[in-house]
Scaffold this motif. Structure first.
Motif, PDB file in Angstrom:
ATOM      1  N   PHE A  65     -60.383  -8.455 -27.692  1.00  0.00           N
ATOM      2  CA  PHE A  65     -61.029  -7.397 -26.894  1.00  0.00           C
ATOM      3  C   PHE A  65     -60.889  -6.022 -27.566  1.00  0.00           C
ATOM      4  CE2 PHE A  65     -60.067 -10.834 -23.971  1.00  0.00           C
ATOM      5  CZ  PHE A  65     -61.305 -11.007 -23.349  1.00  0.00           C
ATOM      6  N   ALA A  66     -61.087  -5.998 -28.881  1.00  0.00           N
ATOM      7  CA  ALA A  66     -60.898  -4.749 -29.633  1.00  0.00           C
ATOM      8  C   ALA A  66     -61.813  -3.648 -29.081  1.00  0.00           C
ATOM      9  CB  ALA A  66     -61.173  -4.984 -31.111  1.00  0.00           C
ATOM     10  N   TYR A  67     -63.073  -3.990 -28.860  1.00  0.00           N
ATOM     11  CA  TYR A  67     -64.040  -2.984 -28.399  1.00  0.00           C
ATOM     12  C   TYR A  67     -63.657  -2.479 -27.012  1.00  0.00           C
ATOM     13  CZ  TYR A  67     -68.333  -0.904 -26.654  1.00  0.00           C
ATOM     14  OH  TYR A  67     -69.238  -0.034 -26.094  1.00  0.00           O
ATOM     15  N   GLU A  68     -63.383  -3.417 -26.106  1.00  0.00           N
ATOM     16  CA  GLU A  68     -63.062  -3.049 -24.718  1.00  0.00           C
ATOM     17  C   GLU A  68     -61.785  -2.216 -24.653  1.00  0.00           C
ATOM     18  OE1 GLU A  68     -63.928  -5.973 -25.811  1.00  0.00           O
ATOM     19  OE2 GLU A  68     -65.565  -6.767 -24.583  1.00  0.00           O
ATOM     20  N   MET A  69     -60.827  -2.516 -25.540  1.00  0.00           N
ATOM     21  CA  MET A  69     -59.578  -1.739 -25.535  1.00  0.00           C
ATOM     22  C   MET A  69     -59.832  -0.339 -26.086  1.00  0.00           C
ATOM     23  SD  MET A  69     -56.633  -4.589 -26.365  1.00  0.00           S
ATOM     24  CE  MET A  69     -55.234  -3.455 -26.318  1.00  0.00           C
ATOM     25  N   ALA A  70     -60.661  -0.262 -27.120  1.00  0.00           N
ATOM     26  CA  ALA A  70     -60.973   1.057 -27.690  1.00  0.00           C
ATOM     27  C   ALA A  70     -61.706   1.921 -26.662  1.00  0.00           C
ATOM     28  CB  ALA A  70     -61.817   0.889 -28.959  1.00  0.00           C
TER      29      ALA A  70
END
Ligand code: NAD
Length: 354
Positions: A65-70
């Motif tokens: 979930f790299a995008y969602e965390m960013a």
């Protein structure tokens, strides 16, 4: 989107994160603006049931979930176990969540009330281990249609720590599978495999239990007496002095015997005699610690005794003996839960009122 709640909360151990967990996270994100993922059992030492540290599990979630965390849509936080106090655990969940909600400047939350209308809990009641989902009546529920597949982290661990270790790529996302492949090369993995083998052989050698043990929580002038475990399971971890109760002895006498054998506690005149140690036991009573999963060796019920030694500038002398690698005094404030074997941190927390 109708009835969109502002915050979701998803609690799990993620040992390891699999595509079923990821499904819950994605489905939850369809219903809330932000999902707070609380990574449970963050403060326990590695063992075959909890093989990955909090940081490693945070990394798994980040890889999926790299995008969602960013974007701040997924917020990941550690959550400690308090095995013998569901209230302490629930309070920690509430505190973590409220801190994040308040930090976002959310005005809907009243610190003294139940109107947490902007918070909903996510999760699928898979079995009785999901009882905790009922512990937050002030929060709404995020409805997830059904469990995603029949696999679980336990199945994955079974295959991963097998004689021929397997990474079940089909039920792990790419980043998590890669992380597991890398982990297979580590010393931590080798140590866990040895531990797994030891535990697999345990019932054949010792039986299924229930077993009765006795442990000594020895406190003197802000210090606690611990031993470093010299052998499997939990080699290298700190533990309370203690051990199995013999057929012909009382539980209290077992605690005193193990304490003397493992630490040789005494002063310049020699070891403290059993009767004097007995006089230091607070309320001359034990407390039972019996969480069913407290030991991976089997069903072990322990009785812990609190020995409150007289306050003095010079602590009693101790030295390692028997099956403990060595014994020493630790300042209560220097202990970290993940330094301790099995549930010993939770026992200390209760007995020493930490
Ligand atoms: P888990 O990783 O096994 O599961 C997390 C969630 O994912 C659960 O809601 C589960 O139902 C769901 N899930 C699992 N497989 C799924 C699948 N295939 N499809 C869809 N959903 C799936 O974590 P857990 O063991 O439930 O975690 C609970 C945590 O809370 C633990 O760390 C536990 O120690 C902690 N806890 C602590 C206390 C205490 O310290 N007093 C009390 C209660 C809970």
């Amino acid at each position: 989107m109708a009835n969109k709640a502002s915050f979701g909360v998803f609690i799990g151990r993620f040992q390891p994160l699999h595509i079923g967990h990821e499904y819950v996270i994605r489905k939850s994100l369809e219903q809330v603006d932000r999902l707070i993922v609380l990574v449970g059992s963050a403060n326990v030492a590695r063992d075959p049931r909890n093989p990955f540290t909090y940081e490693e599990r945070e990394h798994m979630i980040r890889s999926a979930f790299a995008y969602e965390m960013a974007q701040g849509q997924v917020v990941v936080e550690p959550l400690d176990d308090h095995l013998y106090s569901d209230n302490a655990w629930t309070a920690e969940v509430q505190r973590r969540v409220h801190e994040i909600v308040l930090a976002e400047g959310n005005s809907g939350f009243q610190a003294n009330g139940l109107d947490d209308f902007s918070i909903s809990l996510s999760g699928f009641g898979k079995d009785q281990s999901s009882y905790y989902l009922k512990m937050f009546p002030a929060w709404g529920n995020i409805q997830i249609d059904s469990q995603y597949g029949t696999f679980s982290s336990a199945d994955i661990r079974e295959r991963f720590f097998a004689r021929i270790p397997e990474v079940p790529d089909s039920i792990l996302s790419k980043g998590v599978a890669e992380q597991l492949h890398d982990f297979k090369m580590s010393d931590a993995f080798k140590a866990l495999l040895a531990e797994r083998e030891y535990l697999d052989a345990y019932p054949a050698e010792w039986g299924e239990g229930p077993f009765v043990t006795a442990d000594a929580v020895v406190i003197q002038s802000g210090h606690i007496l611990l031993v470093e475990r010299g052998r499997l399971p939990g080699k290298g971890l700190l533990a309370l002095p203690g051990g199995f109760v013999n057929r012909d002895e009382r539980v209290r006498d077992a605690a005193i015997r193990e304490l003397r054998e493992e630490t040789e506690i005494g002063d310049s005149k020699g070891q403290i005699p059993p009767a004097m140690l007995a006089s230091f036991i607070e309320d001359s009573r034990s407390r039972i610690f019996d969480a069913p999963g407290r030991s991976l060796r089997g069903r072990i019920i322990t009785h812990a005794f609190l020995f409150r030694l007289p306050e003095r500038r010079k602590l009693f002398k101790v030295k390692g003996g028997d099956d403990a690698a060595h014994a020493r005094w630790y300042r209560l404030g220097e202990l970290k839960p993940e330094m301790l074997f099995e549930d010993h941190w939770s026992i200390i927390e209760q007995m020493a009122d930490l």
